[in-house]
Design a protein around this motif. Structure first.
Motif, mmCIF file in Angstrom:
data_model
loop_
_atom_site.group_PDB
_atom_site.id
_atom_site.type_symbol
_atom_site.label_atom_id
_atom_site.label_comp_id
_atom_site.label_asym_id
_atom_site.label_seq_id
_atom_site.Cartn_x
_atom_site.Cartn_y
_atom_site.Cartn_z
ATOM 1 N N GLY A 143 0.943 -1.269 0.042
ATOM 2 C CA GLY A 143 0.077 -0.046 0.107
ATOM 3 C C GLY A 143 0.445 0.942 -0.139
ATOM 4 O O GLY A 143 0.432 2.720 0.491
ATOM 5 N N LYS A 144 2.065 0.609 0.109
ATOM 6 C CA LYS A 144 2.985 2.483 -0.002
ATOM 7 C C LYS A 144 4.001 2.317 -1.097
ATOM 8 O O LYS A 144 4.212 1.712 -1.020
ATOM 9 N N VAL A 145 3.870 3.996 -1.623
ATOM 10 C CA VAL A 145 5.247 3.401 -3.003
ATOM 11 C C VAL A 145 6.186 3.276 -2.987
ATOM 12 O O VAL A 145 7.083 4.095 -1.480
ATOM 13 N N HIS A 146 6.880 2.817 -3.357
ATOM 14 C CA HIS A 146 8.243 2.473 -3.416
ATOM 15 C C HIS A 146 9.575 2.230 -4.546
ATOM 16 O O HIS A 146 8.540 2.353 -5.555
ATOM 17 N N VAL A 147 10.662 3.491 -4.508
ATOM 18 C CA VAL A 147 11.178 3.770 -5.747
ATOM 19 C C VAL A 147 12.565 2.370 -5.664
ATOM 20 O O VAL A 147 12.977 1.550 -4.466
ATOM 21 N N LEU A 148 12.809 2.546 -6.807
ATOM 22 C CA LEU A 148 14.138 1.618 -6.882
ATOM 23 C C LEU A 148 15.545 2.120 -7.042
ATOM 24 O O LEU A 148 15.829 3.238 -7.418
ATOM 25 N N VAL A 149 16.117 1.855 -6.009
ATOM 26 C CA VAL A 149 18.224 2.352 -6.375
ATOM 27 C C VAL A 149 18.928 1.347 -6.422
ATOM 28 O O VAL A 149 18.278 -0.274 -6.044
ATOM 29 N N ILE A 150 19.964 1.873 -6.713
ATOM 30 C CA ILE A 150 20.968 0.112 -7.114
ATOM 31 C C ILE A 150 22.164 0.930 -6.254
ATOM 32 O O ILE A 150 22.118 2.153 -6.548
ATOM 33 N N HIS A 151 22.965 -0.479 -6.057
ATOM 34 C CA HIS A 151 24.022 0.714 -5.431
ATOM 35 C C HIS A 151 24.772 -0.535 -6.378
ATOM 36 O O HIS A 151 25.281 -1.638 -6.523
ATOM 37 N N ARG A 152 25.463 0.428 -6.934
ATOM 38 C CA ARG A 152 27.263 0.139 -7.807
ATOM 39 C C ARG A 152 28.245 -0.785 -8.046
ATOM 40 O O ARG A 152 28.624 0.264 -6.239
ATOM 41 N N THR A 153 28.635 -1.784 -8.366
ATOM 42 C CA THR A 153 30.097 -1.900 -7.527
ATOM 43 C C THR A 153 30.975 -1.555 -7.665
ATOM 44 O O THR A 153 31.637 -1.002 -6.575
ATOM 45 N N VAL A 154 31.815 -0.727 -8.461
ATOM 46 C CA VAL A 154 32.808 -0.132 -9.041
ATOM 47 C C VAL A 154 32.942 1.118 -8.207
ATOM 48 O O VAL A 154 33.285 1.155 -7.278
ATOM 49 N N TYR A 155 31.844 1.837 -7.670
ATOM 50 C CA TYR A 155 32.127 3.277 -7.328
ATOM 51 C C TYR A 155 31.347 3.410 -6.017
ATOM 52 O O TYR A 155 31.825 3.804 -5.361
ATOM 53 N N GLY A 156 30.579 2.348 -4.812
ATOM 54 C CA GLY A 156 30.210 1.765 -3.862
ATOM 55 C C GLY A 156 29.212 2.937 -3.318
ATOM 56 O O GLY A 156 29.232 3.335 -2.766
ATOM 57 N N ASP A 157 28.347 3.584 -4.406
ATOM 58 C CA ASP A 157 27.590 4.939 -4.303
ATOM 59 C C ASP A 157 26.061 3.454 -4.368
ATOM 60 O O ASP A 157 25.686 2.975 -5.089
ATOM 61 N N VAL A 158 25.259 4.607 -4.311
ATOM 62 C CA VAL A 158 23.615 4.189 -4.262
ATOM 63 C C VAL A 158 22.587 5.602 -5.207
ATOM 64 O O VAL A 158 22.917 6.338 -5.241
ATOM 65 N N THR A 159 22.209 4.465 -6.249
ATOM 66 C CA THR A 159 21.275 5.873 -7.537
ATOM 67 C C THR A 159 20.662 5.907 -8.147
ATOM 68 O O THR A 159 20.235 4.221 -7.816
ATOM 69 N N ILE A 160 19.809 6.679 -8.643
ATOM 70 C CA ILE A 160 18.523 6.229 -9.430
ATOM 71 C C ILE A 160 18.953 5.168 -11.224
ATOM 72 O O ILE A 160 20.390 5.807 -11.629
ATOM 73 N N PRO A 161 18.657 4.621 -11.091
ATOM 74 C CA PRO A 161 19.622 3.829 -12.629
ATOM 75 C C PRO A 161 18.882 4.990 -13.905
ATOM 76 O O PRO A 161 18.016 5.767 -13.866
ATOM 77 N N LYS A 162 20.812 5.319 -14.693
ATOM 78 C CA LYS A 162 20.918 6.011 -15.515
ATOM 79 C C LYS A 162 21.495 5.034 -16.352
ATOM 80 O O LYS A 162 22.927 4.117 -15.628
ATOM 81 N N GLY A 163 22.180 6.224 -17.520
ATOM 82 C CA GLY A 163 23.180 5.210 -18.275
ATOM 83 C C GLY A 163 23.117 6.613 -19.190
ATOM 84 O O GLY A 163 22.354 7.456 -19.709
ATOM 85 N N LYS A 164 24.739 6.652 -20.856
ATOM 86 C CA LYS A 164 25.407 7.706 -21.572
ATOM 87 C C LYS A 164 24.418 6.752 -22.078
ATOM 88 O O LYS A 164 24.027 5.677 -22.785
ATOM 89 N N VAL A 165 23.332 7.643 -23.342
ATOM 90 C CA VAL A 165 23.266 7.721 -24.552
ATOM 91 C C VAL A 165 24.514 7.316 -25.607
ATOM 92 O O VAL A 165 25.741 7.626 -25.765
ATOM 93 N N ASP A 166 23.647 5.677 -25.927
ATOM 94 C CA ASP A 166 24.338 4.757 -27.384
ATOM 95 C C ASP A 166 24.398 5.891 -28.453
ATOM 96 O O ASP A 166 23.524 6.910 -28.728
ATOM 97 N N PRO A 167 25.275 5.940 -29.559
ATOM 98 C CA PRO A 167 25.119 6.180 -30.779
ATOM 99 C C PRO A 167 24.254 6.159 -31.830
ATOM 100 O O PRO A 167 23.872 4.764 -31.585
ATOM 101 N N GLY A 168 23.222 7.322 -32.203
ATOM 102 C CA GLY A 168 22.644 7.094 -32.910
ATOM 103 C C GLY A 168 20.614 6.769 -31.904
ATOM 104 O O GLY A 168 19.884 6.880 -32.439
ATOM 105 N N GLU A 169 21.541 6.917 -31.012
ATOM 106 C CA GLU A 169 19.855 6.918 -29.934
ATOM 107 C C GLU A 169 19.177 7.946 -29.670
ATOM 108 O O GLU A 169 20.054 9.306 -30.029
ATOM 109 N N SER A 170 17.789 8.120 -29.555
ATOM 110 C CA SER A 170 17.220 9.043 -28.435
ATOM 111 C C SER A 170 17.246 9.021 -26.491
ATOM 112 O O SER A 170 17.622 8.103 -26.287
ATOM 113 N N LEU A 171 17.088 9.889 -26.181
ATOM 114 C CA LEU A 171 17.439 10.350 -24.927
ATOM 115 C C LEU A 171 15.953 8.872 -24.278
ATOM 116 O O LEU A 171 16.314 8.271 -22.983
ATOM 117 N N PRO A 172 15.194 9.402 -24.474
ATOM 118 C CA PRO A 172 13.678 8.528 -24.116
ATOM 119 C C PRO A 172 14.040 6.164 -24.264
ATOM 120 O O PRO A 172 14.191 5.831 -23.238
#
Length: 312
Positions: A19-48
């Motif tokens: 009954g409560k909103v939960h969000v997804l966070v990722i624990h990154r291996t290399v940086y040892g940090d916690v972030t929102i899922p994201k990544g760099k644009v590949d050639p030819g891709e749109s942002l969406p």
């Protein structure tokens, strides 16, 4: 996009747990940090397209984009600027069950947490600001949304250079390229319907999108320019049906008709008419505006509008 900046995209993935909103966070291996899922644009891709792909790669979840949540900008140690575009993304139980996530060299773990806990978890202030933008939607009760995408057909052969019926004017070479480019962006919003004016330039614009998604293009003269010019248009009928259905849809029409389409979306959702409504309809050939509407609160009006330029 500027050549010196590095562009990326991601989303605040969310679902209801107990009954409560939960969000997804990722624990990154290399940086040892916690972030929102994201990544760099590949050639030819749109942002969406990048946002959907990166979420699938980092979390194993297949998602469709919802409301845009803003843009983060911050300097990198290299001196270049990183610009990250974010959306919300509701995660279905089916997507959770079908997740292919396994801990890897990039992501050590994924975790569903409450918004309050996520604020304490996230390692970077720009991520917290994006989370706060999402929290505002939660407070307003408009997290579950669907979208109607208003698309102007691609660049067509001009009236002066065409001797046949206006509805038979074909796309130019640039218009064909614009139609192909839509395949790189529009599926990110989880399309269920494609509705088009019967004019050749409109049907040809959405044909590649229909082929890529497997969605049959429905031709409806109610949003054609011929019907609009003769006073026989049925924009209200077409839009009313789409708003009632609550399914993500694309409507491909003509420059002169789009303002009426946008006006009817506003009227059907109880949205006050303003300049932003007019601006969303002022599209160049091949451009589109994604109009986000509440799936649960029909009287809450238009939640957000995002406009995207053509890729060619």
């Amino acid at each position: 996009m500027t050549s010196t900046a590095i562009y990326a995209a991601g989303a605040v993935c969310w679902r209801i747990i107990d009954g409560k909103v939960h969000v997804l966070v990722i624990h990154r291996t290399v940086y040892g940090d916690v972030t929102i899922p994201k990544g760099k644009v590949d050639p030819g891709e749109s942002l969406p397209q990048t946002a959907v792909r990166e979420i699938a790669e980092e979390t194993g979840l297949a998602v469709a984009l919802g409301v845009p949540l803003g843009v983060s900008r911050y300097p990198l140690s290299s001196g270049r600027e990183k610009i990250v575009h974010y959306w919300s993304a509701e995660v279905s139980e089916r997507a959770v069950q079908q997740s292919t996530f396994k801990p890897n060299a990039e992501v050590a773990a994924v975790e569903w947490v409450t918004i309050k806990r996520a604020r304490g978890y996230l390692s970077y202030e720009p991520d917290v600001e994006i989370l706060d933008n999402f929290a505002k939607l939660v407070d307003q009760g408009v997290t579950s949304t669907f979208s109607l995408t208003l698309l102007r057909h691609g660049k067509a052969v001009g009236r002066s250079g065409w001797t046949g019926a206006d509805a038979s004017r074909p796309l130019t070479e640039r218009g064909v390229a614009q139609a192909a480019g839509l395949v790189h962006a529009l599926p990110a919003w989880g399309l269920k319907r494609i509705v088009s004016s019967p004019a050749v330039r409109c049907v040809t614009t959405v044909a590649p999108l229909g082929a890529a998604t497997g969605i049959t293009v429905k031709r409806d003269a109610g949003i054609s320019q011929d019907a609009w010019e003769s006073g026989d248009g049925e924009v209200r009928r077409v839009i009313g049906k789409r708003v009632r259905s609550g399914k993500n849809a694309v409507l491909c029409s003509h420059g002169p008709v789009l303002p009426e389409i946008m006006r009817e979306v506003a009227l059907a959702t109880g949205t006050p008419l303003g300049s932003y409504v007019t601006d969303a309809a002022g599209l160049e050939p091949g451009a589109f505006s994604v109009v986000h509407l509440s799936a649960t609160n029909s009287g809450s009006g238009i939640i957000a509008i995002e406009t995207h330029a053509p890729r060619a």
